[in-house]
Design an enzyme around this catalytic site. Structure first.
Site, PDB file in Angstrom:
ATOM      1  N   GLN A 159       0.883  -8.958  -6.325  1.00 22.30           N
ATOM      2  CA  GLN A 159       0.466 -10.353  -6.516  1.00 22.30           C
ATOM      3  C   GLN A 159       1.412 -11.110  -7.451  1.00 22.30           C
ATOM      4  OE1 GLN A 159      -2.062 -12.215  -5.167  1.00 22.30           O
ATOM      5  NE2 GLN A 159      -2.654 -10.520  -3.841  1.00 22.30           N
ATOM      6  N   SER A 168       0.838  -1.211   0.000  1.00 22.14           N
ATOM      7  CA  SER A 168       0.000   0.000   0.000  1.00 22.14           C
ATOM      8  C   SER A 168       0.868   1.254   0.000  1.00 22.14           C
ATOM      9  CB  SER A 168      -0.925   0.024   1.216  1.00 22.14           C
ATOM     10  OG  SER A 168      -1.752  -1.114   1.227  1.00 22.14           O
ATOM     11  N   CYS A 175     -10.009  -6.759   1.836  1.00 26.43           N
ATOM     12  CA  CYS A 175     -10.327  -5.373   2.148  1.00 26.43           C
ATOM     13  C   CYS A 175     -11.799  -5.072   1.963  1.00 26.43           C
ATOM     14  CB  CYS A 175      -9.513  -4.440   1.247  1.00 26.43           C
ATOM     15  SG  CYS A 175      -7.878  -5.046   0.943  1.00 26.43           S
TER      16      CYS A 175
END
Ligand SMILES: *Cc1c(COP(=O)(O)O)cnc(C)c1O
Length: 395
Positions: free
Chosen positions: A179, A71, A324
């Site tokens: 990912q 993030s 999330c």
């Protein structure tokens, strides 16, 4: 049987990463900025880790900035490109509708500050083309940010082609490769990537540590003012144990990348084939250009949350949408972006597997999911209406 199949949310730390971290706590506990012996030993470990991460991405050590995770790296890359762009009067950013929220919410913030955001369509297969990126680039475009592989449906974007387009047009290109790192081959130079985000806990490293690759020549903005750590861009004593753990985990993952991909994708395909026998089900996203460990399906007439809870009772730990978005009642923005209607998107299941999963575990999932789907459909008023023909099947 306990089956952990939520590796896209996070992975278990590997024994070797943990083993690499322990001596940093116990022996090399010095501050890398200190001039005495234990400090300089720590500085050496830090440099080794930076070189290791760089090597596995095709970058140089000085192009790697350690962050608190994916993030932070995403925020930092996008904000940097936005600030650099604004200086030249360029305030247009291109991305896609199905990015991770770390990207989408940063873009939303910039939009409020007067930037113009174009979110490209990712189509039914969950893939954007380089041609579409090229057509969207304008005179005032300062950044293209497109994820390497999607965290919910696992689709892999044509990153090298997009990189080539951006290079040709002179536009900065960032990719969220959280990912992809450790699972797919990455070479930032060959792929013409200017900035790239990774996170250790997605490849069996520790949580709370990641990295941003920022090509030399790009003026990365300061995130935290203070000491000279991370070339002065992000002050604060380095989290050396986590950094060393990440470097080890990435090295292990990259050394075994082909072997793991072969093994895991065979399990994935078996799982997809097994679960596709469930009537009125659909596999979400392209089945070829896909992460080795990602299975994402929708089952009509049921709620993903109920499916998850019942699977959990059988020892299967999975996800519907991303970690999330779970907890909110909105269906996944990713599934909506690939054109699924709300009612279908609600019935989603993501199984994300890794090289530690076994064939028996896959067989167990293939046995349990149809039972649970049938049970839930038996109680579902929507399924009742579907079977009576009162409403039409969508899948
Ligand atoms: C997990 C994830 C992130 C966030 O990484 P953190 O290290 O948890 O901050 C960002 N992007 C993608 C695609 C992810 O899967």
């Amino acid at each position: 049987m306990l089956v952990y199949a939520d590796n896209a949310a996070t992975t278990k730390i590997s024994k070797s990463a943990l083993d690499a971290m322990m001596p940093i706590f116990e022996t090399y506990y010095g501050n890398p900025s200190s001039l005495h012996t234990v400090g300089q030993e720590a500085a050496e470990k830090l440099l080794e880790a930076r070189e290791g991460v760089a090597k596995n991405l095709g970058a140089e050590a000085r192009e790697i900035y350690f962050t608190s995770g994916g993030s932070e790296a995403d925020n930092q890359a996008i904000n940097t490109a936005a600030i650099l762009g604004a200086r030249k009067g360029k305030k247009h950013i291109i991305s896609t509708a199905f990015e991770h929220h770390a990207v989408l919410h940063t873009l939303k913030k910039l939009e409020k500050q007067g930037y113009e955001i174009t979110l490209l369509d990712v189509h039914k297969n969950g893939i954007v083309t380089a041609e579409e990126v090229k057509n969207a680039i304008r005179e005032d475009t300062c950044l293209v940010t497109i994820m390497f592989a999607n965290n919910e449906i696992g689709t892999v974007q044509p990153i090298a082609e997009i990189g080539a387009v951006c290079k040709e047009k002179g536009v900065l290109f960032h990719t969220d490769a959280v990912q992809a790192a450790g699972h797919l081959k990455i070479d930032v130079k060959e792929m013409n990537i200017d900035m790239l985000s990774i996170s250790a806990h997605k490849f069996h490293g520790p949580k709370g540590i990641g990295a941003l690759y920022c090509r030399k020549g790009i003026l990365l903005q300061n995130l935290i003012e203070g000491g000279a750590q991370e070339r002065g861009k992000r002050a604060g004593t380095e989290n050396l144990p986590a950094i060393v753990g990440m470097a080890k985990a990435l090295d292990d993952a990259c050394k075994n990348i082909d072997k793991n991909a072969k093994y895991v994708s065979a399990l994935r395909d078996k799982l997809i084939a097994g679960l596709s026998t469930i009537e009125h089900s659909v596999v979400n996203g392209d089945t070829v250009n896909r992460l080795p460990g990602n299975v994402n399906m929708c089952f009509e007439g049921i709620e993903g949350e109920s499916l998850l809870l019942l699977l959990d009772m059988k020892g299967i730990e999975a996800s519907s949408g991303s970690a999330c978005t779970s907890g909110s009642l909105d269906p996944s923005h990713v599934l909506l972006a690939i054109g699924l209607p709300h009612e279908v998107a609600h019935g989603s299941l993501r199984l994300s597997i890794c090289e530690e999963n076994t064939e028996e575990e896959i067989d167990y999932i293939i046995k349990c999911v149809p039972e649970v789907v049938e049970y839930l459909r038996g109680m579902s008023p929507v399924w009742d209406e579907l079977t009576k023909g009162e409403i039409n099947h969508v899948i």
